[in-house]
Design a protein around this motif. Structure first.
Motif, PDB file in Angstrom:
ATOM      1  N   VAL A 279      17.214  20.920  29.614  1.00  0.00           N
ATOM      2  CA  VAL A 279      16.412  20.193  28.646  1.00  0.00           C
ATOM      3  C   VAL A 279      15.178  20.981  28.216  1.00  0.00           C
ATOM      4  N   LEU A 280      14.827  22.005  28.949  1.00  0.00           N
ATOM      5  CA  LEU A 280      13.664  22.832  28.606  1.00  0.00           C
ATOM      6  C   LEU A 280      14.010  23.956  27.637  1.00  0.00           C
ATOM      7  N   PHE A 281      15.297  24.049  27.248  1.00  0.00           N
ATOM      8  CA  PHE A 281      15.776  25.143  26.401  1.00  0.00           C
ATOM      9  C   PHE A 281      16.258  24.611  25.052  1.00  0.00           C
ATOM     10  N   ALA A 282      16.349  25.504  24.078  1.00  0.00           N
ATOM     11  CA  ALA A 282      16.768  25.115  22.722  1.00  0.00           C
ATOM     12  C   ALA A 282      18.265  25.212  22.503  1.00  0.00           C
ATOM     13  N   GLY A 283      19.035  25.667  23.495  1.00  0.00           N
ATOM     14  CA  GLY A 283      20.451  25.918  23.266  1.00  0.00           C
ATOM     15  C   GLY A 283      20.599  27.170  22.422  1.00  0.00           C
ATOM     16  N   ASN A 284      21.485  27.123  21.423  1.00  0.00           N
ATOM     17  CA  ASN A 284      21.632  28.301  20.557  1.00  0.00           C
ATOM     18  C   ASN A 284      20.851  28.163  19.251  1.00  0.00           C
TER      19      ASN A 284
ATOM     20  N   GLU B  80      17.831  28.416  16.581  1.00  0.00           N
ATOM     21  CA  GLU B  80      16.901  29.497  16.282  1.00  0.00           C
ATOM     22  C   GLU B  80      15.496  29.003  15.989  1.00  0.00           C
ATOM     23  N   GLN B  81      15.355  27.687  15.752  1.00  0.00           N
ATOM     24  CA  GLN B  81      14.046  27.142  15.419  1.00  0.00           C
ATOM     25  C   GLN B  81      13.820  25.791  16.083  1.00  0.00           C
ATOM     26  N   TYR B  82      12.539  25.482  16.300  1.00  0.00           N
ATOM     27  CA  TYR B  82      12.110  24.129  16.649  1.00  0.00           C
ATOM     28  C   TYR B  82      11.475  23.514  15.402  1.00  0.00           C
ATOM     29  N   GLN B  83      11.753  22.213  15.187  1.00  0.00           N
ATOM     30  CA  GLN B  83      11.136  21.493  14.084  1.00  0.00           C
ATOM     31  C   GLN B  83      10.270  20.364  14.651  1.00  0.00           C
ATOM     32  N   GLY B  84       9.086  20.199  14.086  1.00  0.00           N
ATOM     33  CA  GLY B  84       8.219  19.086  14.454  1.00  0.00           C
ATOM     34  C   GLY B  84       8.285  18.010  13.383  1.00  0.00           C
ATOM     35  N   TRP B  85       8.374  16.741  13.820  1.00  0.00           N
ATOM     36  CA  TRP B  85       8.488  15.614  12.895  1.00  0.00           C
ATOM     37  C   TRP B  85       7.360  14.617  13.142  1.00  0.00           C
TER      38      TRP B  85
ATOM     39  N   VAL C 255      12.312  30.034  17.827  1.00  0.00           N
ATOM     40  CA  VAL C 255      12.451  29.960  19.286  1.00  0.00           C
ATOM     41  C   VAL C 255      12.122  31.325  19.893  1.00  0.00           C
ATOM     42  N   LEU C 256      11.352  31.340  20.971  1.00  0.00           N
ATOM     43  CA  LEU C 256      11.073  32.596  21.664  1.00  0.00           C
ATOM     44  C   LEU C 256      12.351  33.143  22.286  1.00  0.00           C
ATOM     45  N   THR C 257      12.516  34.473  22.268  1.00  0.00           N
ATOM     46  CA  THR C 257      13.698  35.116  22.821  1.00  0.00           C
ATOM     47  C   THR C 257      13.307  36.121  23.897  1.00  0.00           C
ATOM     48  N   ARG C 258      14.302  36.592  24.663  1.00  0.00           N
ATOM     49  CA  ARG C 258      14.051  37.582  25.701  1.00  0.00           C
ATOM     50  C   ARG C 258      13.600  38.918  25.119  1.00  0.00           C
ATOM     51  N   SER C 259      13.987  39.205  23.894  1.00  0.00           N
ATOM     52  CA  SER C 259      13.527  40.455  23.286  1.00  0.00           C
ATOM     53  C   SER C 259      12.023  40.412  23.029  1.00  0.00           C
ATOM     54  N   GLU C 260      11.497  39.211  22.782  1.00  0.00           N
ATOM     55  CA  GLU C 260      10.061  39.051  22.576  1.00  0.00           C
ATOM     56  C   GLU C 260       9.309  38.931  23.901  1.00  0.00           C
ATOM     57  N   ARG C 261       9.951  38.322  24.898  1.00  0.00           N
ATOM     58  CA  ARG C 261       9.351  38.130  26.225  1.00  0.00           C
ATOM     59  C   ARG C 261      10.326  38.658  27.276  1.00  0.00           C
ATOM     60  N   PRO C 262      10.432  39.975  27.437  1.00  0.00           N
ATOM     61  CA  PRO C 262      11.401  40.555  28.369  1.00  0.00           C
ATOM     62  C   PRO C 262      11.176  40.063  29.803  1.00  0.00           C
ATOM     63  N   GLY C 263      12.281  39.699  30.456  1.00  0.00           N
ATOM     64  CA  GLY C 263      12.219  39.302  31.852  1.00  0.00           C
ATOM     65  C   GLY C 263      11.650  37.927  32.114  1.00  0.00           C
ATOM     66  N   VAL C 264      11.379  37.136  31.066  1.00  0.00           N
ATOM     67  CA  VAL C 264      10.747  35.828  31.220  1.00  0.00           C
ATOM     68  C   VAL C 264      11.769  34.725  30.937  1.00  0.00           C
ATOM     69  N   MET C 265      11.872  33.741  31.864  1.00  0.00           N
ATOM     70  CA  MET C 265      12.790  32.621  31.636  1.00  0.00           C
ATOM     71  C   MET C 265      12.064  31.348  31.203  1.00  0.00           C
TER      72      MET C 265
ATOM     73  N   CYS D 264       1.639  23.808  26.192  1.00  0.00           N
ATOM     74  CA  CYS D 264       3.043  23.617  25.847  1.00  0.00           C
ATOM     75  C   CYS D 264       3.866  24.819  26.325  1.00  0.00           C
ATOM     76  N   GLY D 265       5.206  24.631  26.370  1.00  0.00           N
ATOM     77  CA  GLY D 265       6.055  25.746  26.772  1.00  0.00           C
ATOM     78  C   GLY D 265       7.505  25.528  26.386  1.00  0.00           C
ATOM     79  N   GLN D 266       8.313  26.552  26.666  1.00  0.00           N
ATOM     80  CA  GLN D 266       9.752  26.486  26.402  1.00  0.00           C
ATOM     81  C   GLN D 266      10.491  27.433  27.332  1.00  0.00           C
ATOM     82  N   GLY D 267      11.745  27.062  27.660  1.00  0.00           N
ATOM     83  CA  GLY D 267      12.617  27.960  28.372  1.00  0.00           C
ATOM     84  C   GLY D 267      13.127  29.047  27.440  1.00  0.00           C
ATOM     85  N   ILE D 268      13.380  30.225  27.998  1.00  0.00           N
ATOM     86  CA  ILE D 268      13.877  31.358  27.206  1.00  0.00           C
ATOM     87  C   ILE D 268      15.224  31.788  27.782  1.00  0.00           C
TER      88      ILE D 268
END
Length: 241
Positions: free
Chosen positions: A47-52, A54-59, A132-142, A235-239
């Protein structure tokens, strides 16, 4: 990372509530109640991840005056409220896009959306979006969390139970081992504490809609950091790999 488990509903007016999670490789406590430390990083609730997505939307929604966060995947929508999260499979609809699980549905067309629950309906307008943040942007971070005033960052390593703290806008940077004291996959809640006597810290991660208090960008988790006798919120997100 696994997908969300089936969710049960809790009707609380126009507010949204749900529980979800996935298994962990870390055991928060042994039979005596003592916290244990594993050599590998734990699996965090999905539940902490976006799945596949590419973006988060705020409503921004009425009449409850609450904000929601979504992430659109290939065949489903992940939806976070102030109280929890859902994974809604895609449903057939003539116009726009509709996602539904039981009595909860999300329908949107362009910048407008409607959320229905057993107790009411929300009319929503699209606000901020971010990639969504990716591992290429945050290497080694989950998992990556941050807050403002003063700026701080917490990053969980993907391969070991260690975290990196950056405090006071990066002026102080430390790397510390942690223990998992709470891993509630059903609720999407994780609590991490120091694996050494000093310095004490606690990181509490909870699934739910979160918005950066400076940029307004949406995130799927609220993060609370206790360190040095102070408490910081952000705030945060899983990567995902």
């Amino acid at each position: 990372m696994t997908f969300f488990t089936p969710l049960r509903l809790a009707a609380v007016g126009a507010c949204l509530m749900a529980l979800t999670g996935c298994a962990s490789t870390s055991s928060p406590a042994d039979e005596s109640g003592t916290m244990t430390v594993n050599s590998s990083a734990p699996l965090l609730p999905s539940v902490l991840f976006a799945g596949n997505a590419e973006q988060y939307q705020g409503w921004h929604c009425q009449p409850a005056d609450q904000n929601l966060v979504t992430a659109t995947n290939t065949n489903d929508l992940r939806l976070w409220s102030l109280h929890g999260a859902w994974q809604l499979p895609q449903a057939v609809v003539a116009n726009g896009a509709r996602y539904q699980d039981g009595g909860i549905s999300f329908w949107n067309r362009g910048n407008q959306a409607m959320v229905e629950t057993p107790r009411g309906q929300l009319q929503c307008t699209l606000g901020e979006e971010r990639n969504v943040l990716t591992r290429s942007e945050r290497p080694g971070v989950m998992f990556f969390g941050h807050g403002n005033e003063p700026g701080w960052v917490v990053a969980l390593a993907h391969d070991s139970p260690t975290l990196t703290l950056e405090l006071n806008y990066g002026e102080e940077r430390i790397e510390l081992p942690y223990m998992v004291s709470v891993m509630d996959n059903e609720a999407g809640r994780v609590v991490l504490e120091n694996a050494r006597i000093e310095p004490f810290f606690r990181v509490r991660i909870e699934a739910g809609a979160c918005f950066d208090n400076m940029s307004g960008f949406p995130f799927p988790a609220r993060v609370t950091l206790s360190y040095g006798g102070e408490q910081f919120s952000g705030c945060g997100q899983g990567i995902a790999p």
